[in-house]
Design a protein around this motif. Structure first.
Motif, PDB file in Angstrom:
ATOM      1  N   TRP A  60     -36.145 116.538  86.408  1.00  0.00           N
ATOM      2  CA  TRP A  60     -36.215 115.171  86.910  1.00  0.00           C
ATOM      3  C   TRP A  60     -34.831 114.526  86.925  1.00  0.00           C
ATOM      4  O   TRP A  60     -34.621 113.445  86.380  1.00  0.00           O
ATOM      5  CB  TRP A  60     -37.190 114.336  86.091  1.00  0.00           C
ATOM      6  N   THR A  61     -33.878 115.186  87.563  1.00  0.00           N
ATOM      7  CA  THR A  61     -32.525 114.651  87.631  1.00  0.00           C
ATOM      8  C   THR A  61     -32.003 114.645  89.059  1.00  0.00           C
ATOM      9  O   THR A  61     -32.374 115.482  89.873  1.00  0.00           O
ATOM     10  CB  THR A  61     -31.549 115.483  86.763  1.00  0.00           C
ATOM     11  N   CYS A  62     -31.138 113.684  89.320  1.00  0.00           N
ATOM     12  CA  CYS A  62     -30.388 113.615  90.569  1.00  0.00           C
ATOM     13  C   CYS A  62     -28.969 113.221  90.191  1.00  0.00           C
ATOM     14  O   CYS A  62     -28.763 112.437  89.253  1.00  0.00           O
ATOM     15  CB  CYS A  62     -30.988 112.585  91.520  1.00  0.00           C
ATOM     16  N   SER A  63     -27.984 113.742  90.912  1.00  0.00           N
ATOM     17  CA  SER A  63     -26.598 113.461  90.553  1.00  0.00           C
ATOM     18  C   SER A  63     -26.213 112.000  90.782  1.00  0.00           C
ATOM     19  O   SER A  63     -25.226 111.536  90.222  1.00  0.00           O
ATOM     20  CB  SER A  63     -25.655 114.397  91.302  1.00  0.00           C
ATOM     21  N   CYS A  64     -26.979 111.235  91.547  1.00  0.00           N
ATOM     22  CA  CYS A  64     -26.683 109.808  91.705  1.00  0.00           C
ATOM     23  C   CYS A  64     -27.171 109.005  90.494  1.00  0.00           C
ATOM     24  O   CYS A  64     -26.773 107.866  90.308  1.00  0.00           O
ATOM     25  CB  CYS A  64     -27.316 109.254  92.974  1.00  0.00           C
ATOM     26  N   ARG A  65     -28.044 109.590  89.680  1.00  0.00           N
ATOM     27  CA  ARG A  65     -28.576 109.049  88.428  1.00  0.00           C
ATOM     28  C   ARG A  65     -29.543 107.874  88.592  1.00  0.00           C
ATOM     29  O   ARG A  65     -30.004 107.315  87.611  1.00  0.00           O
ATOM     30  CB  ARG A  65     -27.449 108.684  87.467  1.00  0.00           C
ATOM     31  N   LYS A  66     -29.869 107.465  89.795  1.00  0.00           N
ATOM     32  CA  LYS A  66     -30.816 106.354  89.968  1.00  0.00           C
ATOM     33  C   LYS A  66     -32.209 106.729  89.483  1.00  0.00           C
ATOM     34  O   LYS A  66     -32.936 105.892  88.958  1.00  0.00           O
ATOM     35  CB  LYS A  66     -30.870 105.916  91.434  1.00  0.00           C
ATOM     36  N   TRP A  67     -32.593 107.976  89.676  1.00  0.00           N
ATOM     37  CA  TRP A  67     -33.914 108.433  89.236  1.00  0.00           C
ATOM     38  C   TRP A  67     -34.009 108.369  87.717  1.00  0.00           C
ATOM     39  O   TRP A  67     -34.990 107.893  87.165  1.00  0.00           O
ATOM     40  CB  TRP A  67     -34.154 109.844  89.734  1.00  0.00           C
ATOM     41  N   GLN A  68     -32.975 108.838  87.022  1.00  0.00           N
ATOM     42  CA  GLN A  68     -32.988 108.827  85.565  1.00  0.00           C
ATOM     43  C   GLN A  68     -32.967 107.398  85.034  1.00  0.00           C
ATOM     44  O   GLN A  68     -33.602 107.094  84.024  1.00  0.00           O
ATOM     45  CB  GLN A  68     -31.790 109.585  84.986  1.00  0.00           C
ATOM     46  N   LEU A  69     -32.260 106.496  85.693  1.00  0.00           N
ATOM     47  CA  LEU A  69     -32.131 105.129  85.211  1.00  0.00           C
ATOM     48  C   LEU A  69     -33.353 104.270  85.497  1.00  0.00           C
ATOM     49  O   LEU A  69     -33.733 103.437  84.683  1.00  0.00           O
ATOM     50  CB  LEU A  69     -30.888 104.468  85.817  1.00  0.00           C
ATOM     51  N   SER A  70     -33.990 104.475  86.645  1.00  0.00           N
ATOM     52  CA  SER A  70     -35.113 103.613  87.014  1.00  0.00           C
ATOM     53  C   SER A  70     -36.474 104.222  86.723  1.00  0.00           C
ATOM     54  O   SER A  70     -37.448 103.502  86.548  1.00  0.00           O
ATOM     55  CB  SER A  70     -35.043 103.262  88.504  1.00  0.00           C
ATOM     56  N   GLY A  71     -36.559 105.556  86.698  1.00  0.00           N
ATOM     57  CA  GLY A  71     -37.856 106.196  86.495  1.00  0.00           C
ATOM     58  C   GLY A  71     -38.645 106.354  87.782  1.00  0.00           C
ATOM     59  O   GLY A  71     -39.754 106.888  87.789  1.00  0.00           O
ATOM     60  N   ILE A  72     -38.075 105.891  88.882  1.00  0.00           N
ATOM     61  CA  ILE A  72     -38.698 106.002  90.203  1.00  0.00           C
ATOM     62  C   ILE A  72     -37.754 106.839  91.073  1.00  0.00           C
ATOM     63  O   ILE A  72     -36.546 106.598  91.066  1.00  0.00           O
ATOM     64  CB  ILE A  72     -38.932 104.613  90.824  1.00  0.00           C
ATOM     65  N   THR A  89     -45.139 109.870  94.404  1.00  0.00           N
ATOM     66  CA  THR A  89     -45.701 109.086  93.295  1.00  0.00           C
ATOM     67  C   THR A  89     -45.917 109.943  92.050  1.00  0.00           C
ATOM     68  O   THR A  89     -45.908 109.426  90.937  1.00  0.00           O
ATOM     69  CB  THR A  89     -47.033 108.415  93.686  1.00  0.00           C
ATOM     70  N   VAL A  90     -46.080 111.239  92.231  1.00  0.00           N
ATOM     71  CA  VAL A  90     -46.255 112.146  91.093  1.00  0.00           C
ATOM     72  C   VAL A  90     -44.979 112.203  90.256  1.00  0.00           C
ATOM     73  O   VAL A  90     -45.028 112.450  89.050  1.00  0.00           O
ATOM     74  CB  VAL A  90     -46.648 113.553  91.596  1.00  0.00           C
ATOM     75  N   TYR A  91     -43.845 111.931  90.878  1.00  0.00           N
ATOM     76  CA  TYR A  91     -42.564 112.014  90.200  1.00  0.00           C
ATOM     77  C   TYR A  91     -42.087 110.660  89.654  1.00  0.00           C
ATOM     78  O   TYR A  91     -40.928 110.508  89.306  1.00  0.00           O
ATOM     79  CB  TYR A  91     -41.517 112.613  91.129  1.00  0.00           C
ATOM     80  N   CYS A  92     -42.974 109.688  89.572  1.00  0.00           N
ATOM     81  CA  CYS A  92     -42.657 108.409  88.924  1.00  0.00           C
ATOM     82  C   CYS A  92     -43.101 108.478  87.466  1.00  0.00           C
ATOM     83  O   CYS A  92     -44.083 109.157  87.146  1.00  0.00           O
ATOM     84  CB  CYS A  92     -43.393 107.261  89.611  1.00  0.00           C
ATOM     85  N   LEU A  93     -42.391 107.788  86.600  1.00  0.00           N
ATOM     86  CA  LEU A  93     -42.776 107.768  85.192  1.00  0.00           C
ATOM     87  C   LEU A  93     -44.156 107.154  85.016  1.00  0.00           C
ATOM     88  O   LEU A  93     -44.557 106.271  85.781  1.00  0.00           O
ATOM     89  CB  LEU A  93     -41.758 106.972  84.373  1.00  0.00           C
ATOM     90  N   LYS A  94     -44.867 107.585  83.987  1.00  0.00           N
ATOM     91  CA  LYS A  94     -46.236 107.114  83.751  1.00  0.00           C
ATOM     92  C   LYS A  94     -46.292 105.623  83.475  1.00  0.00           C
ATOM     93  O   LYS A  94     -47.322 104.997  83.673  1.00  0.00           O
ATOM     94  CB  LYS A  94     -46.867 107.881  82.599  1.00  0.00           C
TER      95      LYS A  94
END
Length: 134
Positions: A60-72, A89-94
């Motif tokens: 669950w990582t992307c080099s832009c880090r927005k995914w890790q920071l926001s959870g979306i 939607t499956v890849y959004c935090l619970k």
């Protein structure tokens, strides 16, 4: 908690409205101009306007880090997910799901910005600030 259950019952999707709105905005941006290159089964490289982004769906990582920071998922992740025909939607935090919101788990965990019993100046952590060059 009753108000949260009622609000959750009015939600039509899997995510709470604010998270769904952000995801929809990112989906629209991800539809155009992204080139997805598969590196491995779950690792991809996204090319956009001369820049490259590395996406790893397993970690669950992307080099832009927005995914890790926001959870979306960010636009790069959504472009990747669309490329392999999966649901973003499956890849959004619970924590952004209606189910988590309506059960009130977010309130029962006692989420605090600071550990209970510790006080901070105006609710903000103290930072050691030094002058540049010292």
């Amino acid at each position: 908690l009753e108000e949260k259950r009622e609000l959750g019952n009015t939600c039509s999707g899997m995510l709470v409205p604010n998270a769904q709105e952000l995801l929809d905005t990112r989906k629209m941006k991800a539809r155009f101009l992204y080139t997805v290159i598969s590196v491995m089964d779950t690792q991809f490289e996204i090319h956009y306007l001369g820049k490259k982004y590395a996406v790893d769906l397993t970690h669950w990582t992307c080099s832009c880090r927005k995914w890790q920071l926001s959870g979306i998922p960010c636009v790069h992740v959504i472009a990747t997910i669309n490329h392999i025909y999966l649901d973003p939607t499956v890849y959004c935090l619970k924590y952004f799901t209606v189910e988590y919101f309506t059960t009130g788990q977010c309130c029962h965990k006692g989420l605090h910005a600071f550990p209970v019993g510790q006080k901070s100046n105006k609710g903000y952590p103290r930072w050691n600030i030094r002058s540049p060059g010292l």
